[in-house]
Design an enzyme around this catalytic site. Structure first.
Site, PDB file in Angstrom:
ATOM      1  N   TRP A 121      44.784  53.152 -29.189  1.00 35.50           N
ATOM      2  CA  TRP A 121      44.107  52.380 -28.143  1.00 35.50           C
ATOM      3  C   TRP A 121      44.933  51.152 -27.746  1.00 35.50           C
ATOM      4  CZ3 TRP A 121      41.588  55.304 -31.674  1.00 35.50           C
ATOM      5  CH2 TRP A 121      40.521  56.105 -31.240  1.00 35.50           C
ATOM      6  N   CYS A 165      38.750  58.833 -27.468  1.00 30.85           N
ATOM      7  CA  CYS A 165      37.524  59.561 -27.825  1.00 30.85           C
ATOM      8  C   CYS A 165      37.344  60.865 -27.068  1.00 30.85           C
ATOM      9  CB  CYS A 165      36.307  58.661 -27.658  1.00 30.85           C
ATOM     10  SG  CYS A 165      35.833  58.312 -25.943  1.00 30.85           S
ATOM     11  N   HIS A 214      31.372  56.411 -24.704  1.00 27.79           N
ATOM     12  CA  HIS A 214      31.967  57.059 -25.873  1.00 27.79           C
ATOM     13  C   HIS A 214      31.600  58.536 -25.829  1.00 27.79           C
ATOM     14  CE1 HIS A 214      33.512  57.949 -29.749  1.00 27.79           C
ATOM     15  NE2 HIS A 214      32.333  58.103 -30.323  1.00 27.79           N
ATOM     16  N   ASP A 252      31.251  64.035 -34.448  1.00 24.25           N
ATOM     17  CA  ASP A 252      32.151  63.104 -33.769  1.00 24.25           C
ATOM     18  C   ASP A 252      33.447  63.008 -34.561  1.00 24.25           C
ATOM     19  OD1 ASP A 252      33.372  61.094 -32.335  1.00 24.25           O
ATOM     20  OD2 ASP A 252      31.688  59.694 -32.441  1.00 24.25           O
ATOM     21  N   ASN A 310      20.793  52.967 -29.671  1.00 23.33           N
ATOM     22  CA  ASN A 310      19.575  52.155 -29.735  1.00 23.33           C
ATOM     23  C   ASN A 310      19.793  50.680 -30.054  1.00 23.33           C
ATOM     24  OD1 ASN A 310      17.081  53.908 -29.406  1.00 23.33           O
ATOM     25  ND2 ASN A 310      18.204  55.100 -30.918  1.00 23.33           N
ATOM     26  N   ASP A 329      20.289  46.709 -30.048  1.00 18.80           N
ATOM     27  CA  ASP A 329      19.976  45.597 -29.155  1.00 18.80           C
ATOM     28  C   ASP A 329      21.218  44.727 -29.010  1.00 18.80           C
ATOM     29  OD1 ASP A 329      17.326  46.444 -29.077  1.00 18.80           O
ATOM     30  OD2 ASP A 329      16.749  45.181 -30.770  1.00 18.80           O
ATOM     31  N   TYR A 378      38.333  50.528 -22.511  1.00 18.56           N
ATOM     32  CA  TYR A 378      36.999  51.104 -22.366  1.00 18.56           C
ATOM     33  C   TYR A 378      36.177  50.928 -23.636  1.00 18.56           C
ATOM     34  CZ  TYR A 378      37.818  55.306 -25.207  1.00 18.56           C
ATOM     35  OH  TYR A 378      38.052  56.162 -26.235  1.00 18.56           O
TER      36      TYR A 378
END
Length: 704
Positions: A260, A295, A354, A377, A417, A419, A537
């Site tokens: 990356w 990814c 992703h 993954d 999920n 926050d 990204y």
């Protein structure tokens, strides 16, 4: 006395100084026809006609046929023979690595056998591998019992049989009872991978190439090099978990090296690849990890691996995907007292998107209801049981907050999920909670729609709608299993900052209009920080090209627009692949001391390649593909690599251009001959250090 000879075969018998041959009527093998041509029933019925292979390739849990030619007609009441299948270095019946298959009902092994037809000396035998047998390449023998022992055919590689997972067989763990999904998730070679931003979605074509010559052997090599026990290779749970580690090279010399950094001097830029075939064949020939991947490359190559072996799979894109370094359900963003982002203390990141994979299988290791689509993954983010891998994690378990179940459900749950929690760090080091954004992460989850060239929103598969009672129940359950989240709801500031959605091309100047809205009945003065950064990204900042500190005054119940001119000269030389600009607006309200925040990622649009296909789209008739590109900039593009690919019609090709001066064009013409009928696409990419991720495609419908 020597008896007349009717059939000569078998051992010599020494009688004194003479050798004689015994008169023998026992059965012997003359030939074995594997019925492996693409137009024969085996490959047609097992959906393996597209594999570019001279071998017999079948799927477990389903009968296939071979024809055995004996020296004489087969006599069921007298003759005894078996077809033997051997896999691995130490075959044993108890391990399922040596499997004899008998033609009679009275004597059967775990694999069923039967005589389907006899004609003169030829016997057609049906063979059915058990639906949970080992997946891989078997050597096949025919053994006949004689008065002098067992006679067996010699090892002949042309009689090898590849046995794959079978999503068409109800008893197979990967059974998928939906023909449209099977055609998409097993048979389709042409993929669309989604990237960009959730409000500005981009597409990337990909040639999975699971049927290309050498790809099946390369996929089996991946399992060999993982040192995975041969006895585990019939279990899709174990195969996919091991493969999720092997597709990356972090700890096991797997297929792909991640990068990356933006520097791809010693390999291929991730944005340059057009398909999986070149990657897998390079790995198979060199036994060395291939450079480089990000990814979507990991997910695409993993998808090829899964579909090639017969496991239904698809590539999934999660927009605003949390990568939480602290093992909780919070992505923490730290601001200083004045509202400016403290980049040194903000460790968590939110990826613009992703990509991972879903594969379809039963989960007998989990409670009922958690089978079906599973997340796997291969991108090396965090370790799982000591290795960089993830999954398989039940999508149903993730949706319902049952994150205690294997494997890695808690990690994926956090990706969709978390926050976003903003803290203000005071000079004495204390942290004050100022804002919680519960809707930013996992904004949208997409995959390609089955049988269509469009996208399908599967966000509802992963989470209940925001604010519903079901969502609250799921989050409470996740907390019971140890996932920490921020339950506080600090009072919101009475000033909102709204950033616009823009479609901007690479190299364009543009105006960024920030709207400040005062919801109070009093005047508000906001000391503002406006930051613009070039980001990867993955959300990691590369270079800050804009920093302004205007003070904005807003009348009661009013709004003010603050305009900032963005000039391309300030960001162009710092762009990294995928050309993302991240704008963060923070500030402190003078009258209340409250902090206001807003973020916006703008993905700059690259120029396009023009791809045209001409000629009669007929199998075995020559056609022409032409790629055109015009450099839209004033500066010269250097070390430009252009690649072209066409599943089923064209082998992977590439061409290098040392210089493309500003305002000039290139044209690349390539002849090709379609090898099979059907709808497909020819697509191309252009990549160089100064401009990444340029692509184009043309659809083609080849007639027989």
């Amino acid at each position: 006395m020597t008896t007349a000879l009717y059939f000569v075969v078998g051992p010599k018998i020494r009688l004194g100084q003479r050798f004689v041959y015994m008169k023998m009527y026992f059965l012997d093998i003359w030939d074995v026809d594997m019925m492996k041509r693409p137009d024969e029933s085996n490959k047609i019925e097992h959906h393996t006609t597209l594999y570019h292979s001279d071998y017999l390739i079948v799927r477990r849990g389903q009968e296939f046929e071979i024809k055995i030619t004996f020296n004489r007609p087969y006599k069921p009441n007298e003759d005894k023979f078996a077809v033997e299948f051997v896999i691995g270095s130490s075959p044993a019946i108890s391990k399922g690595t040596y499997v004899p298959v008998f033609p009679k009902k009275e004597k059967q092994s775990s694999w069923r056998g039967r005589i389907k037809e006899t004609s003169d000396n030829i016997v057609t035998m049906g063979l059915t591998p058990i639906a949970d047998c080992i997946v891989g390449k078997y050597n096949m023998y025919v053994a006949v019992q004689t008065p002098f022992g067992t006679r067996r055919t010699r090892k002949d590689d042309s009689r090898a049989v590849y046995i794959l997972f079978n999503p068409w067989a109800a008893d197979d763990a990967v059974f998928l009872d939906d023909e449209k999904e099977r055609q998409e998730c097993v048979m389709n070679e042409v993929g669309i991978i989604y990237h960009g931003a959730y409000d500005d979605i981009s597409e990337r074509d990909w040639n999975y190439g699971q049927f290309n010559f050498g790809v099946l052997d390369a996929c089996l090599l991946v399992m060999d090099r993982s040192e995975m026990p041969i006895t585990n290779r019939g279990d899709p749970i174990k195969v996919t978990r091991k493969a999720s580690a092997m597709i990356n090279s972090r700890d096991d010399d797997g297929v792909l090296v991640g990068n990356w950094s933006g520097d791809y001097t010693y390999g291929v830029a991730p944005t340059s690849w057009t398909g999986s075939t070149d990657i897998l064949l390079t790995y198979a020939s060199t036994k060395m990890p291939v450079c480089y991947a990000q990814c979507w490359v990991y997910a695409a190559v993993f998808n090829t691996f899964l579909r090639c072996l017969g496991i239904p799979s698809r590539v999934v894109t999660n927009y605003f995907s949390a990568h939480d370094n602290d093992g909780n359900l919070r992505t923490d963003i730290i601001l200083d007292e004045n509202g400016r982002v403290d980049r040194n203390r903000t460790r968590d990141s939110i990826w613009n998107y992703h990509c991972w994979n879903e594969c379809y299988m039963s989960r007998p290791d989990l409670p009922q209801g958690f089978g079906g689509w599973q997340v796997v993954d291969a991108t090396p983010q965090e370790t799982s049981d000591g290795m960089y891998r993830c999954g398989p994690a039940s999508v149903q378990a993730i949706k319902h907050g049952d994150i205690c179940y294997p494997f890695d459900a808690a990690f994926v749950f956090a990706e969709v999920n978390s926050d976003v929690v903003y803290y203000s760090r005071k000079k004495d080091g204390t942290m004050q909670l100022i804002k919680v954004n519960r809707t930013h992460v996992g904004r949208m989850v997409l995959t390609k729609a089955a049988g269509e060239v469009t996208r399908r929103d599967i966000t509802d598969n992963y989470k209940f709608s925001e604010g519903t009672s079901e969502e609250r129940t799921v989050l409470e359950k996740a907390e019971e299993y140890g996932c920490k989240r921020e339950n506080s709801n600090p009072p919101l500031a009475d000033v909102d900052v709204i950033l616009p959605t823009l479609e901007i091309g690479v190299g364009d100047d543009f105006e960024l209009n920030l709207e400040f809205v005062n919801r109070s009945d009093q005047r508000r003065t906001v000391g503002t920080y406006i930051s613009g950064s070039v980001v990867y990204y993955t959300g990691v900042s590369s270079h800050e090209f804009l920093f302004r500190t205007p003070t904005v005054t807003i009348q009661p119940q009013g709004s003010v627009t603050e305009s900032v001119m963005i000039e391309s000269k300030n960001y162009m030389h710092h762009l990294v692949e995928q050309a993302n600009l991240n704008f963060i607006v923070t500030g402190k309200i003078k009258e209340t001391g409250k902090i206001v925040t807003s973020m916006k990622v703008i993905t700059l649009h690259n120029p396009k390649l023009l791809v045209e296909v001409t000629g009669n789209a007929i199998v075995n008739e020559e056609m022409i593909a032409r790629v055109e590109f015009t450099n839209p900039f004033t500066h010269t593009l250097k070390d430009v690599e252009v690649r072209m690919d066409g599943p089923g019609v064209m082998e992977h090709k590439k061409r290098l251009y040392s210089l493309i001066p500003g305002g000039t064009s290139l044209t690349w013409t390539e002849m090709f001959t379609p090898q099979r009928a059907g709808k497909t696409r020819v697509f191309a990419t252009l990549d160089c250090p100064g401009l990444r991720q340029v692509s184009g495609q043309a659809s083609i419908n080849v007639k027989p």
